[in-house]
Design an enzyme around this catalytic site. Structure first.
Site, PDB file in Angstrom:
ATOM      1  N   VAL A  70       5.079  -7.198  10.123  1.00  0.00           N
ATOM      2  CA  VAL A  70       5.031  -6.075  11.057  1.00  0.00           C
ATOM      3  C   VAL A  70       3.595  -5.883  11.562  1.00  0.00           C
ATOM      4  O   VAL A  70       2.635  -5.947  10.787  1.00  0.00           O
ATOM      5  CB  VAL A  70       5.531  -4.783  10.381  1.00  0.00           C
ATOM      6  CG1 VAL A  70       5.491  -3.615  11.354  1.00  0.00           C
ATOM      7  CG2 VAL A  70       6.936  -4.987   9.846  1.00  0.00           C
ATOM      8  N   HIS A  71       3.485  -5.663  12.868  1.00  0.00           N
ATOM      9  CA  HIS A  71       2.176  -5.439  13.494  1.00  0.00           C
ATOM     10  C   HIS A  71       1.724  -4.024  13.153  1.00  0.00           C
ATOM     11  O   HIS A  71       1.977  -3.054  13.885  1.00  0.00           O
ATOM     12  CB  HIS A  71       2.299  -5.616  15.011  1.00  0.00           C
ATOM     13  CG  HIS A  71       1.005  -5.457  15.751  1.00  0.00           C
ATOM     14  ND1 HIS A  71       0.166  -6.511  16.048  1.00  0.00           N
ATOM     15  CD2 HIS A  71       0.396  -4.353  16.268  1.00  0.00           C
ATOM     16  CE1 HIS A  71      -0.882  -6.076  16.716  1.00  0.00           C
ATOM     17  NE2 HIS A  71      -0.774  -4.762  16.866  1.00  0.00           N
ATOM     18  N   HIS A  72       1.022  -3.901  12.020  1.00  0.00           N
ATOM     19  CA  HIS A  72       0.651  -2.574  11.531  1.00  0.00           C
ATOM     20  C   HIS A  72      -0.549  -2.721  10.599  1.00  0.00           C
ATOM     21  O   HIS A  72      -0.502  -3.438   9.607  1.00  0.00           O
ATOM     22  CB  HIS A  72       1.829  -1.946  10.778  1.00  0.00           C
ATOM     23  CG  HIS A  72       1.664  -0.492  10.475  1.00  0.00           C
ATOM     24  ND1 HIS A  72       0.975  -0.037   9.383  1.00  0.00           N
ATOM     25  CD2 HIS A  72       2.105   0.620  11.132  1.00  0.00           C
ATOM     26  CE1 HIS A  72       0.995   1.290   9.365  1.00  0.00           C
ATOM     27  NE2 HIS A  72       1.672   1.710  10.424  1.00  0.00           N
TER      28      HIS A  72
END
EC number: 3.2.1.4
Length: 615
Positions: free
Chosen positions: A510-512
């Site tokens: 996840v892009h986080h």
């Protein structure tokens, strides 16, 4: 089904028994007699069937049918009785399990529990010590202190995979979550999540109270639209070029300042505070505080002043110029109608309803063609129509509001979900309302609105609706709603849940920022890129986060450096939560129709005094 011809029947051999004998002879009369073989004796298992058996191969019960007419009548009656019993059983099964058939195949309690956790992950400020999220901590404790600005902007939510806080999407998130509680609070209570979601809403509404600073003079009031982003020195560490956990930020975070001419931002904040005031109606002091601030801001944002020019916050100087790359607003009248409608619910003051209905068609004129029928952070007009339809259905104030309270727009929206004329579907069944951007956020709100509207119709004891020449049933609306949530939770060509932590197969990259960097050691801005570019799974599982989703071909790329696919956001998750609770079956054992449906018919009108006596 093809017709059955006489050739479909097998030829029959008719026999009769001879008294005193075990032998069978052909019957001279077709309907003279028939032997009934009950096969009660042991069967040979030796394989030597040619050897004579010491048992007779037939057993004579001396049962004969002497009259063709009565036998046929007996057969027909027997068939009729069997069919009648079968139909009765199926009917009872259908009636008993109707609610279950209208439900998704997934466990929505677990899904809803998890989807709410994402908002706990996104909390900024003094992090709660009792939070179930263990990879987060205190962060952004100097927010609001930048240059000559000395505001109290600690708290709120980080918007997505970055560490920026946007007031516009925070307000939208608070409004949508509050709406779901107002309609389905009993469902939240039934699964033990009512206090949880109210805590999430208050975390956001407290922040909204801080971003609005009313003026005590004739000058414009202040609205803080953004914390974080790029400061005056574009080469310095900032929220864009640094891949850091929020807890590791040491750079100064810029603050974007607007006034009340930022009409879209003002309208959205009014809606958020007004809707939240209904959620906290039992806390009269806090509810009044929210309403007072909302009324003050709405009156400022809608006042008629020749020297004042309302407009978009993203086009208002330094007010929201950085937000253009993330949330570029295209109109403002839909937010003012949205704010006015929620303020009417919060106060019962019909002047706010008049503003909403008088300006509904102006908002429709501003609406982008590509946004027709879509409900998301940039377009509230679709939801405005739903709310005004709700007013028409359940209190119907009549003149002079009736034109804007028409159900036509809402019915057309429902039809657009069910046909391919306006929106296409992927082969896997996902509606594509904005094919070139992350699609799940739109599918989630479409799922919510279609289920919500079907509940409104059922409250009226209606079974269908229509738009122009097309018709739709409650089952069709609910079927569509269920299909979109099922797709998000794993019933898709990738066989993957697009909500992290749900099921066995879900996104791992996840892009986080906070999810992708290990806890326990401070990492500089430069060190963070190794985690952004890593091909390994995130060390921290960001449970409940709904990612952007697949492309129009149902293909999903689980790669951290492709935010189009892998980035979650608070506004997207708010739509998912609303859809999940709307579809959740109420476990109530009450025989009351409204309890079983799980929706509060009149709670949204608690402050409105136009309700007819018969309701």
């Amino acid at each position: 089904m093809s017709e059955t011809s006489g050739a479909d029947y097998r030829p029959s051999s008719f026999v009769h028994s001879v008294s005193g004998s075990s032998r069978l002879l052909p019957s001279a009369n077709r309907w003279n007699s028939i032997e009934l073989d009950f096969t009660l004796l042991p069967q040979s298992s030796t394989g030597f069937d040619s050897l004579p058996s010491r048992f007779s191969k037939s057993f004579d019960f001396n049962l004969t049918i002497r009259d063709k007419k009565y036998f046929k009548r007996f057969v027909y009656v027997s068939i009729f009785i069997l069919v009648f019993i079968l139909v009765l059983v199926l009917l009872l099964h259908f009636l008993t399990h109707k609610n279950h058939e209208d439900s998704p195949s997934r466990n929505l309690t677990d899904a809803l529990n998890q989807a709410l956790l994402f908002f706990d992950v996104q909390k900024s400020g003094h992090f709660p010590g009792d939070s179930p999220i263990k990879f987060r901590g205190d962060s952004g404790l100097n927010d609001g202190k930048a240059g000559n600005i000395n505001a109290s902007l600690v708290g709120g939510f980080y918007d997505s995979g970055n560490n920026i806080k946007f007031s516009f999407t925070t307000a939208y998130t608070v409004t949508l979550l509050s709406w779901s509680v107002i309609e389905y609070h009993q469902k939240y209570a039934d699964i033990g999540e009512l206090d949880h979601i109210k805590n999430i809403i208050q975390w956001g509404s407290d922040y909204l109270l801080n971003v609005f600073i009313p003026s005590n003079t004739s000058e414009s009031s202040i609205l803080y639209s953004q914390v974080g982003g790029v400061g005056s020195d574009k080469n310095a560490d900032n929220d864009i070029n640094c891949w850091q956990r929020p807890e590791d930020m040491k750079y100064t975070r810029p603050v974007s300042v607007c006034d009340d001419t930022a009409s879209d931002l003002a309208g959205e904040i009014v809606a958020g505070m007004s809707a939240a005031s209904l959620v906290f109606a039992e806390n009269k002091e806090y509810s009044r505080k929210l309403v007072k601030a909302a009324e003050k801001l709405f009156n400022l944002a809608t006042r008629q002043d020749p020297s004042r020019k309302p407009g978009l916050y993203t086009a208002n100087g330094n007010c929201g110029v950085q937000a253009q790359d993330f949330y570029n607003s295209s109109s403002y009248m839909d937010e003012l109608v949205w704010g006015g409608t929620w303020l009417f619910f919060a106060t019962g003051n019909s002047s706010y309803l008049k503003y909403a209905t008088d300006n509904f068609y102006s908002a429709e004129d501003e609406e982008l063609i590509k946004d027709k029928g879509i409900f998301y952070w940039n377009n509230k007009q679709t939801a405005n129509a739903i709310l005004l339809t709700r007013i028409r259905f359940f209190i119907d104030p009549g003149y002079p509001y009736e034109e804007a309270l028409s159900t036509n727009r809402t019915d057309l929206t429902m039809c657009s979900y069910l046909s391919n004329k306006q929106f296409s579907m992927t082969e896997g069944g996902l509606i594509l309302q904005q094919p070139d951007s992350a699609p799940l956020q739109y599918a989630a709100t479409a799922s919510f609105l279609s289920k919500l509207y079907s509940d409104y119709l059922e409250l009226l004891r209606r079974t269908s609706g229509s738009c122009n020449t097309a018709n739709f049933t409650l089952g069709m609306l609910r079927g569509f709603s269920i299909s979109q949530v099922d797709y998000i939770l794993g019933n898709n060509p990738m066989k993957m849940s697009y909500m992290v932590g749900y099921g066995d197969h879900y996104p791992n990259q996840v892009h986080h920022r906070a999810a992708s960097i290990p806890v326990g050691k401070w990492h500089s801005c430069a060190e963070g890129n190794q985690f952004l570019n890593s091909k390994e799974k995130n060390p921290n599982v960001i449970v409940g986060a709904m990612v952007g989703g697949p492309d129009k071909n149902d293909i999903y790329l689980d790669e951290r450096d492709k935010p189009r696919f892998t980035e979650p956001s608070i506004s997207s998750n708010a739509g998912l939560v609303a859809a999940l609770v709307s579809l959740h079956n109420s476990p109530s054992e009450s025989s009351d129709f409204y309890d079983k449906l799980g929706i509060d018919k009149l709670g949204i009108f608690q402050n409105v005094h136009l309700i007819p006596d018969d309701l």
